[in-house]
Design an enzyme around this catalytic site. Structure first.
Site, PDB file in Angstrom:
ATOM      1  N   SER A  27      37.175  31.352  50.734  1.00 31.66           N
ATOM      2  CA  SER A  27      36.385  32.116  51.685  1.00 31.66           C
ATOM      3  C   SER A  27      37.018  32.080  53.082  1.00 31.66           C
ATOM      4  O   SER A  27      38.182  32.415  53.229  1.00 31.66           O
ATOM      5  CB  SER A  27      34.943  31.609  51.702  1.00 31.66           C
ATOM      6  OG  SER A  27      34.097  32.522  52.359  1.00 31.66           O
ATOM      7  N   TYR A  28      36.279  31.657  54.116  1.00 33.95           N
ATOM      8  CA  TYR A  28      36.868  31.624  55.451  1.00 33.95           C
ATOM      9  C   TYR A  28      37.969  30.571  55.567  1.00 33.95           C
ATOM     10  O   TYR A  28      38.757  30.587  56.519  1.00 33.95           O
ATOM     11  CB  TYR A  28      35.799  31.413  56.530  1.00 33.95           C
ATOM     12  CG  TYR A  28      36.296  31.831  57.899  1.00 33.95           C
ATOM     13  CD1 TYR A  28      36.317  33.171  58.270  1.00 33.95           C
ATOM     14  CD2 TYR A  28      36.793  30.893  58.799  1.00 33.95           C
ATOM     15  CE1 TYR A  28      36.816  33.565  59.504  1.00 33.95           C
ATOM     16  CE2 TYR A  28      37.281  31.278  60.043  1.00 33.95           C
ATOM     17  CZ  TYR A  28      37.289  32.618  60.384  1.00 33.95           C
ATOM     18  OH  TYR A  28      37.798  33.004  61.613  1.00 33.95           O
TER      19      TYR A  28
ATOM     20  N   HIS B 167      32.106  34.091  43.977  1.00 33.62           N
ATOM     21  CA  HIS B 167      32.787  33.644  45.186  1.00 33.62           C
ATOM     22  C   HIS B 167      33.329  32.228  45.042  1.00 33.62           C
ATOM     23  O   HIS B 167      34.440  31.930  45.465  1.00 33.62           O
ATOM     24  CB  HIS B 167      31.793  33.722  46.351  1.00 33.62           C
ATOM     25  CG  HIS B 167      32.401  33.539  47.703  1.00 33.62           C
ATOM     26  ND1 HIS B 167      33.247  34.458  48.257  1.00 33.62           N
ATOM     27  CD2 HIS B 167      32.271  32.538  48.623  1.00 33.62           C
ATOM     28  CE1 HIS B 167      33.614  34.048  49.477  1.00 33.62           C
ATOM     29  NE2 HIS B 167      33.042  32.887  49.710  1.00 33.62           N
TER      30      HIS B 167
ATOM     31  N   GLY C 205      33.049  29.424  55.825  1.00 30.98           N
ATOM     32  CA  GLY C 205      31.818  29.706  56.555  1.00 30.98           C
ATOM     33  C   GLY C 205      32.029  30.749  57.646  1.00 30.98           C
ATOM     34  O   GLY C 205      31.644  31.883  57.494  1.00 30.98           O
TER      35      GLY C 205
ATOM     36  N   ASP D 150      32.556  38.737  42.825  1.00 31.99           N
ATOM     37  CA  ASP D 150      32.128  38.410  44.193  1.00 31.99           C
ATOM     38  C   ASP D 150      32.154  39.681  45.023  1.00 31.99           C
ATOM     39  O   ASP D 150      33.168  40.386  45.049  1.00 31.99           O
ATOM     40  CB  ASP D 150      33.089  37.368  44.790  1.00 31.99           C
ATOM     41  CG  ASP D 150      32.852  37.113  46.268  1.00 31.99           C
ATOM     42  OD1 ASP D 150      31.692  37.233  46.714  1.00 31.99           O
ATOM     43  OD2 ASP D 150      33.822  36.780  46.975  1.00 31.99           O
TER      44      ASP D 150
END
Length: 475
Positions: free
Chosen positions: A190-191, A449, A94, A397
């Site tokens: 992701s994060y 993603h 996020g 992605d």
């Protein structure tokens, strides 16, 4: 055979049976009472859940008593031989997004939420077919995790997240002592490209100071991972151009105008991003550029692209546009996990959190205060200590694209052990991979993603190879 031999065999069989009964009873007592509170965390059954053979637990671990910070977890044990399978922690990024919403409910967990949010159905490619899965909502303020000190929501970042996550792991292992010596792997996307290696480094430091009871960390694996400010940004803009998402002119302007080393871009650069997304991208899902977006009833995109940011900074959750086989799965999760009967079954929201459960927290995302410029130094540290490191990329992605990851990993300058080759799943090319000294990189062909959402079979093969420490199959 004489009577004496018969009697000896009888006694031997009798003793074996007694021993097995004792093992079962001891195992049962560990499940029910081990570590204080484990039985209280047992999930009997979730609303609308199909019957399953594996055990589930969920609840809270307080990681800071003064602030009242407590992190929520959901453990889905392996579907077979769970006592012999490793423990795998999954983290979503996020920052501010829920591992229950994404990892557990639409990626690697055993269940999917149905369209009406009335119940669940089985994910046959769940990673709990080969491991025990521990989904952690971190930091406090994400999903069901909470803090009693409201200022925490406006003052958090990488450092606190890593330290609170370590405290969670230490305390959770006390609650579930049968996992204490189990092989541990940390995974995410992701994060969580920051969370995963940062937590691994915290565990290594912890083990140095607690060498009598070390945590048995074996490896990390991250997908479409935020890695390095400069190379992530350069690689993202390059991906947009190479996939015809932006014009030659916009590409040249972005390259010449933006300083990709900066945490906050100039107004001129930001306006170029906005122009590219509003005028040139079109109504696409940036998390999978070839999949349909989840649209509103009037046909417009369900979320705004205007606040989209390059991956060196946290992504604004307003741009979450999940797609794949069903582009609106996130909506079903938000309905399901806000149901009081679901929260009760999960032992969640026990303190009456004064806000609705959401897949991502905008408050946390807007107020993220510290972020590592690059996690490549942590990779080097992990590799030097023999920790297995795998990095993978879904190649459609555009948010944290494969070009960004390849640019970043090239900076490690590690020797190649097995040169680039296609890997296979069900006689089809699953992607491409290269094995380096201390690190394996793999792409997943046609995945966005959230790789396990779009390519569940290939993702499971990737996970199995990672756990075994063996290169991906060549045929």
């Amino acid at each position: 055979m004489d009577e004496l031999q018969h009697r000896k065999i009888y006694v031997l069989v009798h003793d074996v049976v007694i021993l097995l009964v004792m093992v079962v009873l001891v195992g049962s007592s560990c499940v029910k009472g081990g570590g204080g509170g484990e039985e209280e965390d047992r999930i009997l059954e979730l609303p609308g859940q199909p019957k399953v053979s594996f055990q589930q637990f969920s609840g809270y671990v307080t990681v800071n008593k003064v602030a009242g910070r407590a992190l929520f977890y959901w453990l889905t044990e392996a579907s077979q031989n769970s006592l012999r399978k490793p423990l795998v922690i999954w983290l979503n990024g996020g920052p501010g997004c829920s591992s229950v919403a994404y990892g557990a409910s639409e990626e690697i967990g055993p269940f999917r939420v149905n369209r009406t949010a009335s119940g669940l159905y089985i994910n046959k490619f769940s990673w709990n077919t080969v491991a025990n899965l521990l989904f952690l909502e971190t930091p406090a303020g994400v999903g069901f995790s909470y803090t009693n000190r409201s200022s925490d929501l406006h003052d958090t970042g990488d450092r606190r997240t890593a330290k609170d996550s370590l405290e969670f792991v230490v305390q959770w292992l006390e609650r579930f002592p049968r996992y204490k010596n189990r092989e541990l792997y940390i995974t995410g996307e992701s994060y969580a490209g920051h969370y995963v290696p940062q937590l691994a480094r915290e565990i290594m430091t912890y083990n140095t100071n607690n060498n009598k009871n070390p945590i048995n960390l074996k490896g990390i694996m991250v997908g479409n991972a935020v890695t390095d400010n400069y190379y992530d940004n350069l690689g993202t803009v390059t991906y947009w151009w190479s996939h015809a998402m932006i014009s030659d002119q916009t590409y040249r302007q972005l390259i010449s105008t933006c300083d990709f080393h900066r945490q906050k871009e100039s107004d001129e650069c930001e306006s170029l991003y906005s122009y590219a997304m509003d005028q040139e991208f079109g109504n696409i899902d940036q998390y999978n550029i070839y999949a349909p977006p989840c649209n509103n009833s009037d046909g417009s995109a369900a979320t705004s692209r205007r606040s989209m940011r390059l991956p060196h900074r946290p992504h604004h959750p307003a741009v979450r546009q999940l797609s794949g086989y069903d582009p609106c799965t996130e909506k079903y999760a938000e309905i399901y996990y806000n149901r009081p009967d679901v929260q009760k079954a999960l032992h969640a929201n026990t303190t009456g959190i004064p806000y609705k459960w959401t897949a991502c927290s905008e408050v946390l995302n807007r107020n993220w205060n510290d972020t590592d410029v690059s996690v490549l130094p942590i990779y080097r540290e992990l590799m030097a200590n023999g920790i297995r490191v795998w990095v993978f990329s879904g190649d459609v992605d555009s948010v944290v694209p494969v070009t960004a990851t390849r640019y970043a990993l090239a900076q490690l300058k590690v020797a190649t052990k097995i040169p680039w080759y296609p890997w296979y799943v069900k006689n089809q090319v699953g992607g491409w991979t290269e094995v380096y000294e201390g690190l394996t990189f793999a792409t997943v062909r046609g995945a966005g993603h959230e790789v396990p959402l779009f390519k569940p079979r290939a993702a499971l093969q990737l996970f199995k190879s990672f756990l075994s420490g063996k290169p991906l199959p060549k045929s």
